[in-house]
Design a protein around this motif. Structure first.
Motif, PDB file in Angstrom:
ATOM      1  N   TYR A   1       0.829  -1.208   0.000  1.00 42.70           N
ATOM      2  CA  TYR A   1       0.000   0.000   0.000  1.00 42.70           C
ATOM      3  C   TYR A   1       0.869   1.266   0.000  1.00 42.70           C
ATOM      4  CZ  TYR A   1      -3.517   3.439   1.236  1.00 42.70           C
ATOM      5  OH  TYR A   1      -4.325   4.540   1.237  1.00 42.70           O
ATOM      6  N   ARG A   2       1.927   1.238   0.785  1.00 44.23           N
ATOM      7  CA  ARG A   2       2.796   2.416   0.875  1.00 44.23           C
ATOM      8  C   ARG A   2       3.499   2.697  -0.442  1.00 44.23           C
ATOM      9  NH1 ARG A   2       6.924   2.076   5.595  1.00 44.23           N
ATOM     10  NH2 ARG A   2       7.912   0.560   4.213  1.00 44.23           N
ATOM     11  N   GLU A   3       3.927   1.631  -1.130  1.00 50.60           N
ATOM     12  CA  GLU A   3       4.667   1.814  -2.373  1.00 50.60           C
ATOM     13  C   GLU A   3       3.760   2.005  -3.580  1.00 50.60           C
ATOM     14  OE1 GLU A   3       7.835   2.190  -2.437  1.00 50.60           O
ATOM     15  OE2 GLU A   3       8.236   1.645  -0.360  1.00 50.60           O
ATOM     16  N   GLY A   4       2.541   1.425  -3.527  1.00 48.69           N
ATOM     17  CA  GLY A   4       1.687   1.459  -4.703  1.00 48.69           C
ATOM     18  C   GLY A   4       0.455   2.336  -4.591  1.00 48.69           C
ATOM     19  N   GLY A   5      -0.075   2.490  -3.372  1.00 45.37           N
ATOM     20  CA  GLY A   5      -1.270   3.312  -3.213  1.00 45.37           C
ATOM     21  C   GLY A   5      -2.552   2.507  -3.212  1.00 45.37           C
ATOM     22  N   TRP A   6      -3.648   3.212  -3.356  1.00 44.62           N
ATOM     23  CA  TRP A   6      -4.977   2.622  -3.174  1.00 44.62           C
ATOM     24  C   TRP A   6      -5.306   1.512  -4.159  1.00 44.62           C
ATOM     25  CZ3 TRP A   6      -8.132   3.079  -7.398  1.00 44.62           C
ATOM     26  CH2 TRP A   6      -7.777   4.029  -8.349  1.00 44.62           C
ATOM     27  N   TRP A   7      -4.725   1.534  -5.354  1.00 49.40           N
ATOM     28  CA  TRP A   7      -5.123   0.592  -6.400  1.00 49.40           C
ATOM     29  C   TRP A   7      -4.532  -0.812  -6.231  1.00 49.40           C
ATOM     30  CZ3 TRP A   7      -0.819  -1.197  -8.803  1.00 49.40           C
ATOM     31  CH2 TRP A   7       0.336  -0.404  -8.718  1.00 49.40           C
ATOM     32  N   VAL A   8      -3.594  -0.992  -5.305  1.00 51.10           N
ATOM     33  CA  VAL A   8      -2.968  -2.313  -5.163  1.00 51.10           C
ATOM     34  C   VAL A   8      -3.958  -3.353  -4.635  1.00 51.10           C
ATOM     35  CG1 VAL A   8      -0.644  -1.389  -4.848  1.00 51.10           C
ATOM     36  CG2 VAL A   8      -2.086  -1.796  -2.846  1.00 51.10           C
ATOM     37  N   GLY A   9      -5.104  -2.901  -4.114  1.00 49.89           N
ATOM     38  CA  GLY A   9      -6.124  -3.857  -3.699  1.00 49.89           C
ATOM     39  C   GLY A   9      -6.574  -4.750  -4.836  1.00 49.89           C
ATOM     40  N   LEU A  10      -6.545  -4.226  -6.061  1.00 46.56           N
ATOM     41  CA  LEU A  10      -6.912  -5.034  -7.222  1.00 46.56           C
ATOM     42  C   LEU A  10      -5.908  -6.163  -7.449  1.00 46.56           C
ATOM     43  CD1 LEU A  10      -7.965  -2.192  -9.694  1.00 46.56           C
ATOM     44  CD2 LEU A  10      -9.472  -3.805  -8.506  1.00 46.56           C
ATOM     45  N   ALA A  11      -4.623  -5.855  -7.279  1.00 47.21           N
ATOM     46  CA  ALA A  11      -3.597  -6.886  -7.432  1.00 47.21           C
ATOM     47  C   ALA A  11      -3.720  -7.946  -6.349  1.00 47.21           C
ATOM     48  CB  ALA A  11      -2.204  -6.252  -7.398  1.00 47.21           C
ATOM     49  N   THR A  12      -4.086  -7.515  -5.127  1.00 47.30           N
ATOM     50  CA  THR A  12      -4.291  -8.469  -4.039  1.00 47.30           C
ATOM     51  C   THR A  12      -5.439  -9.413  -4.367  1.00 47.30           C
ATOM     52  OG1 THR A  12      -3.535  -6.817  -2.444  1.00 47.30           O
ATOM     53  CG2 THR A  12      -4.735  -8.705  -1.565  1.00 47.30           C
ATOM     54  N   ALA A  13      -6.535  -8.865  -4.855  1.00 43.54           N
ATOM     55  CA  ALA A  13      -7.682  -9.685  -5.224  1.00 43.54           C
ATOM     56  C   ALA A  13      -7.333 -10.644  -6.355  1.00 43.54           C
ATOM     57  CB  ALA A  13      -8.854  -8.791  -5.634  1.00 43.54           C
ATOM     58  N   ALA A  14      -6.509 -10.171  -7.312  1.00 41.58           N
ATOM     59  CA  ALA A  14      -6.094 -11.034  -8.419  1.00 41.58           C
ATOM     60  C   ALA A  14      -5.253 -12.205  -7.913  1.00 41.58           C
ATOM     61  CB  ALA A  14      -5.309 -10.227  -9.459  1.00 41.58           C
ATOM     62  N   GLY A  15      -4.372 -11.931  -6.949  1.00 40.83           N
ATOM     63  CA  GLY A  15      -3.581 -13.011  -6.365  1.00 40.83           C
ATOM     64  C   GLY A  15      -4.435 -14.014  -5.624  1.00 40.83           C
ATOM     65  N   PHE A  16      -5.411 -13.498  -4.868  1.00 42.12           N
ATOM     66  CA  PHE A  16      -6.345 -14.356  -4.134  1.00 42.12           C
ATOM     67  C   PHE A  16      -7.107 -15.264  -5.095  1.00 42.12           C
ATOM     68  CE2 PHE A  16     -10.322 -15.237  -1.912  1.00 42.12           C
ATOM     69  CZ  PHE A  16      -9.890 -15.576  -0.649  1.00 42.12           C
ATOM     70  N   LEU A  17      -7.609 -14.660  -6.175  1.00 44.28           N
ATOM     71  CA  LEU A  17      -8.365 -15.426  -7.185  1.00 44.28           C
ATOM     72  C   LEU A  17      -7.485 -16.475  -7.868  1.00 44.28           C
ATOM     73  CD1 LEU A  17     -10.933 -15.877  -8.847  1.00 44.28           C
ATOM     74  CD2 LEU A  17     -10.171 -14.036 -10.367  1.00 44.28           C
ATOM     75  N   THR A  18      -6.248 -16.104  -8.156  1.00 39.41           N
ATOM     76  CA  THR A  18      -5.321 -17.049  -8.790  1.00 39.41           C
ATOM     77  C   THR A  18      -5.074 -18.275  -7.914  1.00 39.41           C
ATOM     78  OG1 THR A  18      -4.197 -15.275  -9.994  1.00 39.41           O
ATOM     79  CG2 THR A  18      -2.984 -17.341  -9.692  1.00 39.41           C
ATOM     80  N   ALA A  19      -4.893 -18.035  -6.611  1.00 34.46           N
ATOM     81  CA  ALA A  19      -4.652 -19.146  -5.691  1.00 34.46           C
ATOM     82  C   ALA A  19      -5.849 -20.088  -5.656  1.00 34.46           C
ATOM     83  CB  ALA A  19      -4.371 -18.602  -4.286  1.00 34.46           C
ATOM     84  N   PHE A  20      -7.046 -19.546  -5.619  1.00 37.20           N
ATOM     85  CA  PHE A  20      -8.237 -20.399  -5.607  1.00 37.20           C
ATOM     86  C   PHE A  20      -8.402 -21.115  -6.949  1.00 37.20           C
ATOM     87  CE2 PHE A  20      -9.506 -18.746  -1.587  1.00 37.20           C
ATOM     88  CZ  PHE A  20     -10.445 -19.657  -1.102  1.00 37.20           C
ATOM     89  N   GLY A  21      -8.049 -20.432  -8.040  1.00 39.77           N
ATOM     90  CA  GLY A  21      -8.127 -21.080  -9.353  1.00 39.77           C
ATOM     91  C   GLY A  21      -7.178 -22.250  -9.449  1.00 39.77           C
ATOM     92  N   LEU A  22      -5.976 -22.106  -8.913  1.00 37.64           N
ATOM     93  CA  LEU A  22      -5.010 -23.198  -8.906  1.00 37.64           C
ATOM     94  C   LEU A  22      -5.472 -24.342  -8.019  1.00 37.64           C
ATOM     95  CD1 LEU A  22      -1.657 -21.196  -8.727  1.00 37.64           C
ATOM     96  CD2 LEU A  22      -2.491 -22.549 -10.656  1.00 37.64           C
ATOM     97  N   GLY A  23      -6.167 -23.982  -6.924  1.00 36.13           N
ATOM     98  CA  GLY A  23      -6.624 -25.009  -5.996  1.00 36.13           C
ATOM     99  C   GLY A  23      -7.784 -25.820  -6.543  1.00 36.13           C
TER     100      GLY A  23
END
Length: 227
Positions: free
Chosen positions: A205-227
């Motif tokens: 958040y400190r390095e990227g700002g408010w929009w990094v929440g989208l990247a977090t959600a994408a990572g979360f979705l990727t992990a569930f997709g792999l699972g």
């Protein structure tokens, strides 16, 4: 045993490559922020579904919860000690040691998880979650009095330790009961949750700002997709 070795190598090699990239090139801050946020998303899913979830189902809230809190407590305590002793001037070594502190329980859990067939989700989460730490640490160590060669050697040693943890945990799992394996997984889950709260989420958040929440959600979705 061979599978445990290669799973361990798969977590270690990206760390060394990440450190080498940080030593050689200066990556844009937004790129590092996206990597951290994406890795945080994958680790969030892995901590819940691959680490604490199975332990909770088999051992219940009291035993699994105690191991979870112990893992978080060990990481938080060690991280605080590093901050106190090393300070901001030693940020590079702190990131390196931080990778060891959270990498050991994660790789132990990866090793014992191979007994039940292994987890690609956990493997990917460890890789994606740790690479930004290696890149940042490499960049900071390269500018310090360590020098590039010594800094890279430290990360190579870290990689060897993590491979040994994976192989050792797999070998020891034959003598471990289901409860012991579950407690290792819950402990690793607690350490991972602490890493997320203490390092990855705040840094992203400190390095990227408010929009990094989208990247977090994408990572979360990727992990569930792999699972």
């Amino acid at each position: 045993m061979a599978m445990a070795f290669w799973f361990g190598v798969a977590t270690a090699v990206p760390l060394v490559i990440g450190a080498a990239v940080g030593l050689r090139w200066h990556l844009p801050t937004p790129v590092l922020a996206v990597l951290m946020a994406f890795g945080a998303g994958t680790l969030t899913a892995a901590a819940s579904e691959e680490l604490f979830g199975p332990a909770f189902e088999s051992e219940g809230v009291l035993l699994a919860g105690a191991a979870l809190l112990l893992g978080a407590g060990v990481y938080v305590g060690a991280s605080h000690l590093l901050d106190t002793r090393l300070g901001a001037a030693a940020a590079g070594p702190a990131l390196l040691l931080g990778a060891v502190l959270d990498g050991i329980p994660e790789n132990l859990a990866l090793g014992v998880g191979l007994v039940e067939g292994g987890s690609i989700v956990l493997l990917v989460a460890i890789i994606v979650g740790n690479v930004p730490e290696a890149v940042s640490s490499g960049a900071l160590l390269g500018r310090s009095n360590f020098g590039p060669a010594r800094a890279l050697a430290l990360w190579v040693v870290t990689g060897v330790v993590l491979v040994a943890c994976t192989v050792g945990a797999y070998a020891a799992s034959d003598a471990m009961g289901g409860t012991s394996i579950a407690l290792v997984q819950a402990f690793a889950g607690g350490a991972t949750v602490a890493v997320l709260a203490d390092t990855l989420f705040p840094e992203a958040y400190r390095e990227g700002g408010w929009w990094v929440g989208l990247a977090t959600a994408a990572g979360f979705l990727t992990a569930f997709g792999l699972g």
